[in-house]
Motif scaffolding. Structure first.
Motif, PDB file in Angstrom:
ATOM      1  N   THR A   1       7.353 -36.520  11.853  1.00 48.28           N
ATOM      2  CA  THR A   1       7.395 -35.188  11.265  1.00 48.28           C
ATOM      3  C   THR A   1       6.644 -34.149  12.081  1.00 48.28           C
TER       4      THR A   1
ATOM      5  N   ALA B   1      14.404 -32.125   3.630  1.00 45.58           N
ATOM      6  CA  ALA B   1      13.019 -32.215   3.153  1.00 45.58           C
ATOM      7  C   ALA B   1      12.563 -33.645   2.891  1.00 45.58           C
TER       8      ALA B   1
ATOM      9  N   ASN C   1       7.195 -29.333   5.684  1.00 46.81           N
ATOM     10  CA  ASN C   1       8.306 -28.725   4.942  1.00 46.81           C
ATOM     11  C   ASN C   1       7.961 -27.285   4.586  1.00 46.81           C
TER      12      ASN C   1
ATOM     13  N   VAL D   1      14.742 -25.544   4.583  1.00 44.53           N
ATOM     14  CA  VAL D   1      14.278 -26.876   4.211  1.00 44.53           C
ATOM     15  C   VAL D   1      14.857 -27.195   2.841  1.00 44.53           C
TER      16      VAL D   1
END
Length: 178
Positions: A112, A134, A155, A170
């Protein structure tokens, strides 16, 4: 000109995904769902495969480097190799997307805070419409933050980036349309 969407799976490799961990298993099954939906709609699917150096968990040719079998590519899918967090950096990704006429990217994968973040930002700067799934990306606890905290933070952060023409959207898997 019609919008052409592609699904990007970033670093969904054995060295980064272990079904023993609940968060990683959940993301893998979300990716299975997205792959099925994309294939049913004949959306191009691109796997971004990171190659680390000697001894790295994603060293080319090692078991960790292989794409996870739950989301294994089909013969018509495209694999793009990279060696940096930004999947566009010194790779064929941009040229491949341009040749396919892609203007919209649905982004998933790992890690991420590194590869997912860097690739989303670069894609927006290259004028792609970016949709980050997301609940379709993950990472590992880092000693300061949990996986859930890192994912939630990114996010929120990526959805807030200022970009006048290509903001990063997102959305949860349920809201992703191809």
């Amino acid at each position: 000109m019609a919008v052409q969407t592609a699904l990007l799976l970033i670093d969904v490799q054995n060295g980064l995904f272990d079904e023993v961990y609940e968060e990683e298993a959940a993301v893998l099954y979300i990716l299975v769902e997205l792959l099925e939906r994309a294939r049913n709609q004949q959306v191009p699917i691109l796997y971004i495969q990171h190659g680390g150096g000697s001894g790295h968990p994603l060293e080319p040719g090692t078991p960790g480097w292989q794409i996870h079998p739950l989301v294994a590519p089909h013969s018509e899918d495209i694999i793009v190799h990279k060696s940096a967090s930004d999947a566009f950096y010194e790779s064929s990704l941009h040229d491949t997307l341009q040749s396919l006429g892609v203007t919209r990217l649905v982004v998933t994968g790992a890690q991420t805070e590194y590869c997912v973040d860097a690739t989303c930002r670069r894609a927006a700067s290259l004028n792609y419409d970016v949709y980050l799934v997301a609940d379709g990306h993950t990472t590992s606890d880092n000693g300061k933050l949990t996986t859930a905290q890192i994912v939630a933070h990114h996010n929120h952060l990526l959805a807030q980036l200022a970009h006048p023409t290509h903001p990063i959207r997102v959305l949860p898997t349920t809201d992703i349309a191809f």
